[in-house]
Design an enzyme around this catalytic site. Structure first.
Site, PDB file in Angstrom:
ATOM      1  N   GLY A 194       5.107   1.931   0.783  1.00 16.56           N
ATOM      2  CA  GLY A 194       6.079   2.347  -0.228  1.00 16.56           C
ATOM      3  C   GLY A 194       5.580   2.181  -1.649  1.00 16.56           C
ATOM      4  O   GLY A 194       6.374   2.229  -2.571  1.00 16.56           O
ATOM      5  N   SER A 252       0.851  -1.182   0.000  1.00 20.80           N
ATOM      6  CA  SER A 252       0.000   0.000   0.000  1.00 20.80           C
ATOM      7  C   SER A 252       0.888   1.233   0.000  1.00 20.80           C
ATOM      8  O   SER A 252       2.106   1.142   0.131  1.00 20.80           O
ATOM      9  CB  SER A 252      -0.899   0.008   1.236  1.00 20.80           C
ATOM     10  N   LYS A 253       0.245   2.369  -0.133  1.00 21.17           N
ATOM     11  CA  LYS A 253       0.992   3.625  -0.194  1.00 21.17           C
ATOM     12  C   LYS A 253       1.892   3.790   1.022  1.00 21.17           C
ATOM     13  O   LYS A 253       3.018   4.254   0.934  1.00 21.17           O
ATOM     14  CB  LYS A 253      -0.007   4.779  -0.229  1.00 21.17           C
ATOM     15  N   ARG A 254       1.344   3.380   2.172  1.00 20.98           N
ATOM     16  CA  ARG A 254       2.099   3.557   3.403  1.00 20.98           C
ATOM     17  C   ARG A 254       3.381   2.714   3.422  1.00 20.98           C
ATOM     18  O   ARG A 254       4.390   3.081   3.980  1.00 20.98           O
ATOM     19  CB  ARG A 254       1.209   3.180   4.584  1.00 20.98           C
TER      20      ARG A 254
END
Ligand code: GLU
Length: 469
Positions: free
Chosen positions: A246, A242-244
């Site tokens: 990376g 996910s974005k969190r």
């Protein structure tokens, strides 16, 4: 000759998964003295954006993967696709289907009710001796491929080995919509064929497209390229990235202070290995990379490893280049007389270019404030006397600023003669010179700043009595 490509759809920014497959494709083409093409898959007009396209090309340029020839845009190749649709209609490997949307929906509903996999029922598929229904008025047909009805579609995947798909999985899928616009798998196949791709390296989220593409190659009587489906990059817990974790825009890595070489090195290892080697120069990657050694299982994103690699690359990067890189972060050292000294020192400790900038500014700029906890702990009643005496010593021995060693040789006897402990002298000096107690070796800072600046900062701290107001 090896021909590979990167074929992004401009529906969003370039993410690291896309960059990784493009790196693999690039390495494989370059290693073999082949050709690496860039093709923009922009036929999905509703989801494409000019901005995304620009962002992808910008990111691609940042990492420095050069491509050969002109960039191809699928949106500009509609006439070509149309020509191949016509060829397939003529050679009987594709046909017009006049089934309306309502008919298709009701077919699907009845198949689902009977717990069958929804499939096209072949109503408009021409067969020997079969009479087709009368063509309904006012219906624009879709074009379907005549896929094999039985048996299997097999191919050898360069990563996953023997693959087989039941033909029923493929079905007589649509290759051109009623509007005449060709569908995704069709245009990818035509382009790969015309661009003479020998090796298609892509994410394994595309694996289910491959049997469909093979049906099209077969219908055109053309040999298909080698396929390599690269397993996904997961987060450390084995879940979708996910974005969190990376799954960021590649350009975010630039904004966070990563060097493109470090990112490429990180990505080449995420899914491929050569013994336990971690650091690969571009030349080594080119020498050693082979898609046959791509891992069969998904890889796990490891943020610490990326930081570590970046710190190694920063250390190994020339000061000249670092000066250029730091300009992006609004730090211009090009006219700073001590740039080599400050970079030699700061790059030993920086994980990112942002950290490098901070550590440079901590030394280069006079402190805006003094760290209160440090002042409380290290600035004592005798500090001002010690600092004044030390300043006097420095003033009488300005020659010592010619090297770190000389500064050390000057200072140590002073500390001994006064029976001081190192922190009694060094911590107040660190605070006076940089504002904090964390800065690197005092000798390094003295050397970089030179006598005049050191004197100015120490006098200022004494004058303000290490207070911030
Ligand atoms: N355009 C596809 C994507 O961005 C890639 C297609 C391919 O590599 O065959 O996911």
């Amino acid at each position: 000759m090896t021909v590979t490509r990167f074929a992004p759809s401009p529906t969003g920014y370039l993410h690291i998964g896309g960059l990784r497959t493009s790196l693999y494709s690039y390495l494989w083409a370059r290693k073999n003295g082949g050709v690496f093409r860039l093709r923009i898959e922009d036929t999905d007009l509703a989801r494409n954006s000019e901005e995304a396209l620009k962002a992808i090309i910008e990111a691609f340029n940042w990492v420095g993967l050069s491509y050969d020839g002109e960039v191809e845009y699928q949106s500009k190749r509609m006439d070509i696709y149309k020509k191949y649709i016509d060829i397939l209609l003529e050679n009987g490997n594709a046909y017009k289907c006049y089934m309306s949307k309502e008919e298709l929906d009701s077919l699907r509903a009845s198949q689902e009710a009977a717990k069958q996999t929804p499939r096209y029922d072949g109503t408009w598929r021409p067969e020997d001796g079969k009479t087709l229904p009368p063509i309904p008025a006012g219906v624009e047909p879709v074009i379907r491929i005549k896929a094999p009805k039985d048996g299997e579609i097999r191919f050898v995947d360069g990563v996953k080995g023997d693959m087989k798909f039941d033909s029923s999985f493929v079905d007589d899928f649509v290759i051109a919509r009623s509007s005449g616009v060709p569908t995704y798998n069709f245009v990818v196949t035509i382009d790969d064929m015309l661009m003479q791709m020998t090796d298609v390296i892509r994410g394994d989220d595309h694996l289910s497209n491959t049997p469909k593409q093979i049906v099209i190659y077969n219908a055109l009587g053309v040999k298909h390229p080698n396929f390599y489906h690269v397993p996904m990059i997961n987060n450390p817990e084995g879940k979708k990235l996910s974005k969190r974790d990376g799954a960021m825009d590649v350009m975010d890595y630039k904004r966070l202070g990563y060097l493109p070489e470090a990112l490429l090195n990180f990505l080449v290892r995420l899914g491929w290995s050569n013994k336990d080697q971690e650091i690969f120069s571009m030349d080594e990657m080119l020498e050693l990379f082979d898609p046959k050694n791509i891992n069969k299982s998904a890889s796990a994103y490891n943020a610490e490893k990326l930081l570590w690699l970046n710190s190694e690359y920063i250390k190994a990067t020339s000061n000249e280049r670092l000066v250029e890189e730091l300009k992006f972060f609004d730090l211009d050292l090009s006219t700073y007389s001590k740039k080599d000294e400050i970079l030699n020192l700061s790059k030993q400790r920086a994980n990112t270019l942002l950290e490098l900038k901070k550590s440079i500014l901590d030394i280069k700029d006079k402190p805006e404030e003094y760290e209160e906890a440090g002042v409380k702990k290290f600035v004592k009643d005798d500090t001002s006397v010690i600092l004044k005496e030390y300043l006097e010593l420095l003033a009488n021995n300005k020659d010592s600023f010619s090297s770190i060693e000389n500064l050390e040789n000057l200072t140590k006897p002073f500390i001994e003669a006064k029976s001081l402990k190192f922190p009694q002298l060094f911590q107040p000096i660190r605070i006076a010179l940089t504002g904090g107690t964390q800065a690197p070796s005092v000798y390094d800072i003295l050397f970089i700043l030179g006598f005049e600046e050191v004197e100015k900062r120490i006098l200022k701290a004494l004058e303000k009595n290490f207070k911030n107001s």
